[in-house]
Design a protein around this motif. Structure first.
Motif, short mmCIF file in Angstrom:
data_model
loop_
_atom_site.label_atom_id
_atom_site.label_comp_id
_atom_site.label_asym_id
_atom_site.label_seq_id
_atom_site.Cartn_x
_atom_site.Cartn_y
_atom_site.Cartn_z
N GLN A 118 25.90 -57.12 -0.65
CA GLN A 118 25.74 -55.67 -0.81
C GLN A 118 24.98 -55.12 0.38
O GLN A 118 23.92 -55.62 0.76
CB GLN A 118 25.01 -55.35 -2.10
CG GLN A 118 25.01 -53.87 -2.45
CD GLN A 118 24.52 -53.61 -3.86
OE1 GLN A 118 23.80 -54.43 -4.43
NE2 GLN A 118 24.91 -52.49 -4.44
N ARG A 119 25.53 -54.08 0.97
CA ARG A 119 24.89 -53.45 2.12
C ARG A 119 23.81 -52.49 1.65
O ARG A 119 23.68 -52.19 0.46
CB ARG A 119 25.93 -52.69 2.95
CG ARG A 119 27.07 -53.56 3.45
CD ARG A 119 27.80 -52.88 4.60
NE ARG A 119 28.02 -51.46 4.37
CZ ARG A 119 29.23 -50.89 4.26
NH1 ARG A 119 30.31 -51.65 4.30
NH2 ARG A 119 29.35 -49.60 4.08
N ASP A 120 23.05 -51.97 2.61
CA ASP A 120 21.97 -51.03 2.28
C ASP A 120 22.50 -49.76 1.64
O ASP A 120 21.80 -49.12 0.85
CB ASP A 120 21.19 -50.67 3.56
CG ASP A 120 20.38 -51.85 4.09
OD1 ASP A 120 20.12 -52.79 3.30
OD2 ASP A 120 20.04 -51.84 5.29
N ASP A 121 23.76 -49.39 1.96
CA ASP A 121 24.33 -48.17 1.39
C ASP A 121 24.94 -48.40 0.01
O ASP A 121 25.50 -47.48 -0.60
CB ASP A 121 25.37 -47.56 2.32
CG ASP A 121 26.58 -48.47 2.55
OD1 ASP A 121 26.68 -49.51 1.88
OD2 ASP A 121 27.41 -48.12 3.40
N GLY A 122 24.84 -49.63 -0.50
CA GLY A 122 25.33 -49.93 -1.84
C GLY A 122 26.72 -50.52 -1.89
O GLY A 122 27.13 -51.08 -2.90
N ASP A 123 27.50 -50.37 -0.80
CA ASP A 123 28.85 -50.94 -0.76
C ASP A 123 28.79 -52.45 -0.58
O ASP A 123 27.78 -53.00 -0.12
CB ASP A 123 29.66 -50.32 0.38
CG ASP A 123 30.05 -48.88 0.09
OD1 ASP A 123 29.99 -48.46 -1.09
OD2 ASP A 123 30.40 -48.16 1.04
N PHE A 124 29.90 -53.11 -0.91
CA PHE A 124 29.98 -54.56 -0.75
C PHE A 124 30.87 -54.91 0.44
O PHE A 124 31.80 -54.18 0.76
CB PHE A 124 30.51 -55.22 -2.03
CG PHE A 124 29.50 -55.28 -3.12
CD1 PHE A 124 28.77 -56.44 -3.35
CD2 PHE A 124 29.23 -54.16 -3.90
CE1 PHE A 124 27.82 -56.49 -4.35
CE2 PHE A 124 28.27 -54.20 -4.90
CZ PHE A 124 27.57 -55.37 -5.12
#
Length: 199
Positions: free
Chosen positions: A142-148
């Motif tokens: 999971q990235r910092d922006d919430g996307d995977f």
């Protein structure tokens, strides 16, 4: 695709850490998977397999791999005596009981690596020859922006000075040809996953 600092690999509690403590993270890359959710790692793996192996790579990538295998055959780099279970103890032979070796999947026979394990958010495969013992680790992060996104770590244990020189010599080809071609194939496989998996 974006190249990440290799240290980022240690920030996630991957199972590969306990198996490959004596390996060094050579490369770490992220692949764009827009719209992916936390449970989509198996879908991504299936799409990559459905997209095909080396036969579907650009001609230059195919040429480089063919040249490498030919060179290895001539110089004896890829003899069975230099590979897994001979010169190198295979990681898949020392798995803990909760990590069973996965059954072969369609498309796996086209890959030079042997899968060690496959879980809901990570998978790993290994290869060994006279130059290096390598592990390809795929993880769903999971990235910092919430996307995977899909992350690929290349972990290596070079075979002495020869192996280190070999890894340095092939680095430009990996960065300029192999990884960009892989990125286009894998990111497109994600975008085309519905069509690929409906075949």
């Amino acid at each position: 695709m974006a190249r990440l600092d290799p240290g980022v690999h240690a920030e996630t509690d991957w199972r590969i850490h306990e198996l490959a403590r004596d390996f060094v993270v050579e490369d770490l890359w992220s692949f764009r998977t827009p719209g992916a959710g936390p449970g989509d790692f198996p879908v991504m793996l299936a799409a990559i397999r459905a997209a095909g192996g080396m036969d579907n790579q650009p001609w230059l990538a195919r040429f480089l791999f063919a040249f490498r295998w030919k060179l290895g055959a001539v110089l004896g780099w890829d003899k069975p005596s230099a590979g897994l279970g001979s010169r190198i103890p295979a990681l898949r032979d020392r798995l803990p009981s909760d990590l069973p070796i996965p059954e072969p999947r369609p498309g796996d026979e086209q890959l030079p690596i042997k899968f060690i394990y496959e879980l809901e958010r990570e998978a790993a495969g290994e290869i060994a020859n006279k130059t290096v013992h390598g592990v390809m680790h795929l993880g769903w992060a999971q990235r910092d922006d919430g996307d995977f996104e899909l992350r690929m770590a290349v972990l290596v244990k070079p075979n002495g000075a020869f192996g280190r020189c070999y890894m340095a010599a092939i680095a430009p080809f990996r960065y300029l040809v192999i990884y960009p071609a892989m990125t286009r194939r894998w990111e497109q496989a994600w975008l085309d996953r519905e069509q690929l998996l409906a075949r």
